[in-house]
Design a protein around this motif. Structure first.
Motif, mmCIF file in Angstrom:
data_model
loop_
_atom_site.group_PDB
_atom_site.id
_atom_site.type_symbol
_atom_site.label_atom_id
_atom_site.label_comp_id
_atom_site.label_asym_id
_atom_site.label_seq_id
_atom_site.Cartn_x
_atom_site.Cartn_y
_atom_site.Cartn_z
ATOM 1 N N VAL A 179 25.978 43.116 41.452
ATOM 2 C CA VAL A 179 25.249 43.448 40.230
ATOM 3 C C VAL A 179 24.128 42.419 40.072
ATOM 4 N N ASP A 180 22.895 42.877 40.167
ATOM 5 C CA ASP A 180 21.738 41.965 40.146
ATOM 6 C C ASP A 180 21.890 40.943 41.269
ATOM 7 N N ASP A 181 22.055 39.636 40.935
ATOM 8 C CA ASP A 181 22.141 38.599 41.965
ATOM 9 C C ASP A 181 23.524 37.974 42.048
ATOM 10 N N TYR A 182 24.553 38.645 41.536
ATOM 11 C CA TYR A 182 25.909 38.106 41.613
ATOM 12 C C TYR A 182 26.884 39.220 41.977
ATOM 13 N N TYR A 183 28.132 38.838 42.330
ATOM 14 C CA TYR A 183 29.155 39.775 42.750
ATOM 15 C C TYR A 183 30.332 39.736 41.772
ATOM 16 N N ILE A 184 30.915 40.913 41.527
ATOM 17 C CA ILE A 184 32.134 41.032 40.723
ATOM 18 C C ILE A 184 33.253 41.473 41.649
ATOM 19 N N VAL A 185 34.399 40.791 41.566
ATOM 20 C CA VAL A 185 35.562 41.100 42.400
ATOM 21 C C VAL A 185 36.724 41.465 41.481
ATOM 22 N N GLY A 186 37.443 42.550 41.823
ATOM 23 C CA GLY A 186 38.590 42.953 41.021
ATOM 24 C C GLY A 186 39.280 44.165 41.605
ATOM 25 N N LEU A 187 40.308 44.639 40.911
ATOM 26 C CA LEU A 187 41.073 45.817 41.334
ATOM 27 C C LEU A 187 40.397 47.077 40.802
ATOM 28 N N PRO A 188 39.981 48.018 41.677
ATOM 29 C CA PRO A 188 39.287 49.227 41.221
ATOM 30 C C PRO A 188 40.254 50.261 40.647
ATOM 31 N N ASP A 189 40.884 49.911 39.563
ATOM 32 C CA ASP A 189 41.849 50.778 38.885
ATOM 33 C C ASP A 189 41.252 51.182 37.543
ATOM 34 N N PRO A 190 41.270 52.502 37.201
ATOM 35 C CA PRO A 190 40.694 52.929 35.914
ATOM 36 C C PRO A 190 41.288 52.208 34.716
ATOM 37 N N ARG A 191 42.495 51.665 34.847
ATOM 38 C CA ARG A 191 43.112 50.936 33.743
ATOM 39 C C ARG A 191 42.589 49.507 33.629
ATOM 40 N N ASN A 192 41.863 49.052 34.644
ATOM 41 C CA ASN A 192 41.313 47.699 34.627
ATOM 42 C C ASN A 192 40.078 47.670 33.724
ATOM 43 N N THR A 209 26.790 33.538 43.188
ATOM 44 C CA THR A 209 27.829 33.566 42.164
ATOM 45 C C THR A 209 28.801 34.719 42.425
ATOM 46 N N ILE A 210 30.097 34.411 42.462
ATOM 47 C CA ILE A 210 31.139 35.417 42.654
ATOM 48 C C ILE A 210 32.103 35.299 41.484
ATOM 49 N N ILE A 211 32.227 36.368 40.709
ATOM 50 C CA ILE A 211 33.083 36.373 39.521
ATOM 51 C C ILE A 211 34.335 37.187 39.826
ATOM 52 N N ALA A 212 35.491 36.556 39.721
ATOM 53 C CA ALA A 212 36.776 37.231 39.943
ATOM 54 C C ALA A 212 37.430 37.524 38.600
ATOM 55 N N ASP A 213 37.849 38.789 38.395
ATOM 56 C CA ASP A 213 38.488 39.119 37.122
ATOM 57 C C ASP A 213 39.969 38.766 37.157
ATOM 58 N N GLN A 214 40.703 39.166 36.097
ATOM 59 C CA GLN A 214 42.094 38.756 35.951
ATOM 60 C C GLN A 214 43.033 39.414 36.944
ATOM 61 N N THR A 215 42.583 40.439 37.680
ATOM 62 C CA THR A 215 43.459 41.128 38.628
ATOM 63 C C THR A 215 43.479 40.470 39.997
ATOM 64 N N VAL A 216 42.610 39.494 40.243
ATOM 65 C CA VAL A 216 42.511 38.860 41.559
ATOM 66 C C VAL A 216 43.621 37.824 41.704
#
Length: 393
Positions: free
Chosen positions: A95-108, A57-64
């Motif tokens: 994180v556990d058995d899945y991946y989170i993808v996004g922009l590593p910005d403190p405002r994110n 499982t790969i979860i992409a946030d709104q910044t992708v």
């Protein structure tokens, strides 16, 4: 017996090899391989394809967002993610058995899920020095009080390790420099009379000197310049002048200071004076002498950049020290080799002396008083020479 030992050793090596191969195979099983060809493919769609192919499982946030072109053949999953994400400044974290993808910005909003946090204790530099030297694109991940020695790092795993490696290099123990200082007063008349002969150097047979020593000296009538690494010889020559009352050596202290730090030396006297009217006197504390601030910076090839800021103060009249205090100051930067000597000159002290000594009563009787009193007047200039020798420890 020897044959049995060889067979036993062979069995042990075989067992170790099997364990290593099993561990590698297990690692490969934990991280599936990616086989996919992408051509101007939407990044979110590419992540979905990789997720379907690998079953992770790969979860992409709104910044992708964006497009990607790549040909991936038997590429481990995390390497594939790095290859298609780095051009957009995106990052991922497992994180556990899945991946989170996004922009590593403190405002994110997903920043905390994309980063790892560690606290680093500094030993030789301050937090401000680290943040000033880190690359700009990494400073947003680092926090710390300017004068403190603790840093909080919140960054994606790869950037976190990069920041720690850079901090380890910057936090290495700094070299120290021994600063030798010699302060002396030489009469202006002696300088004019002796000229360059004032500080001549010689090395006798059997004398221990630096194999690569060098010296240069010049005096134009107002400023004496000296550059040498024969420290002991210099002190000897000045001692000889002191015996002739042509020079006065105040002190020759030594101080240890860390690279790029500032040391302050004071060589002089603290005078307690009573000033003001007789009906309302007050006590003043006056320091007279030499204050020297020195900041060494160690350069490659054992070169030292020395920032010098001396201030010389003295009473114009030693007989009446409550009248006038004169101060001279200068600031300069010189570049020296390890063990060489720099001299600061051109700071003149005006000496005025007016004193009367007499026999009580008889020294005040008209006509005969000159037989029972002695009026002393002296006026002249003395040159202050400050010799500084830095030695890297």
């Amino acid at each position: 017996m020897g044959k049995c030992r060889r067979q036993l050793a062979l069995c042990l090596w075989t067992l170790v090899l099997m364990l290593i191969v099993g561990a590698v195979a297990h690692a490969q099983e934990d991280e599936p391989l990616v086989n996919i060809m992408l051509f101007e493919t939407d990044l979110r769609e590419a992540l979905n394809e990789i997720s379907l192919q690998t079953g992770v499982t790969i979860i992409a946030d709104q910044t992708v967002s964006g497009q990607v072109t790549a040909d991936l053949q038997d590429v481990p999953l995390e390497k594939a993610l790095r290859m298609i994400l780095f051009t957009g400044g995106l990052s991922f974290r497992k994180v556990d058995d899945y991946y989170i993808v996004g922009l590593p910005d403190p405002r994110n909003t997903t920043f905390s899920a994309l980063v790892e946090t560690e606290i680093v204790q500094l030993r030789n530099v301050t937090a401000q020095e680290v943040t000033e030297q880190l690359p700009t694109f990494l400073t947003s991940y680092v926090r710390g009080t300017p004068g403190g020695n603790l840093l909080t790092i919140s960054a994606p795993p790869l950037e976190l390790q990069r920041i720690k490696d850079l901090i380890n290099q910057m936090d290495a123990p700094r070299k120290t420099v021994e600063i030798k200082v010699l302060v002396t007063e030489v009469s202006r008349s002696a300088l004019k009379e002796l000229g360059n002969g004032l500080l001549e150097f010689s090395a006798n047979k059997g004398q221990s000197v630096n194999d690569s020593w060098n010296a240069a000296i010049g005096y134009d009538g107002s400023v004496l310049r000296l550059e040498t690494n024969i420290w002991g010889e210099l002190l000897t020559e000045l001692r000889m002048l002191e015996q002739k009352q042509e020079a006065e050596i105040h002190a020759d202290p030594r101080v240890m200071v860390a690279d790029r730090e500032t040391a302050e030396l004071f060589i002089g006297d603290l005078q307690i004076l009573t000033v003001g009217e007789d009906d309302s006197p007050r006590i003043e504390r006056v320091e007279v002498g030499v204050i020297l601030e020195v900041t060494p910076t160690i350069l490659p090839d054992d070169q030292i950049l020395l920032n010098l800021s001396p201030e010389v103060s003295h009473f114009v009249s030693e007989a009446r020290p409550d009248l006038v205090v004169k101060r001279n100051s200068v600031s300069t930067t010189v570049r020296l080799a390890n063990g060489q000597t720099a001299v600061l000159a051109g700071m003149t002290m005006q000496d005025y002396y007016d004193l009367s000594r007499k026999v009580p009563i008889l020294g005040d009787i008209p006509i005969i008083r000159w037989l029972f009193r002695n009026d002393i007047k002296r006026e002249g200039d003395r040159e202050v020479l400050i010799f500084v020798t830095p030695v890297i420890q």
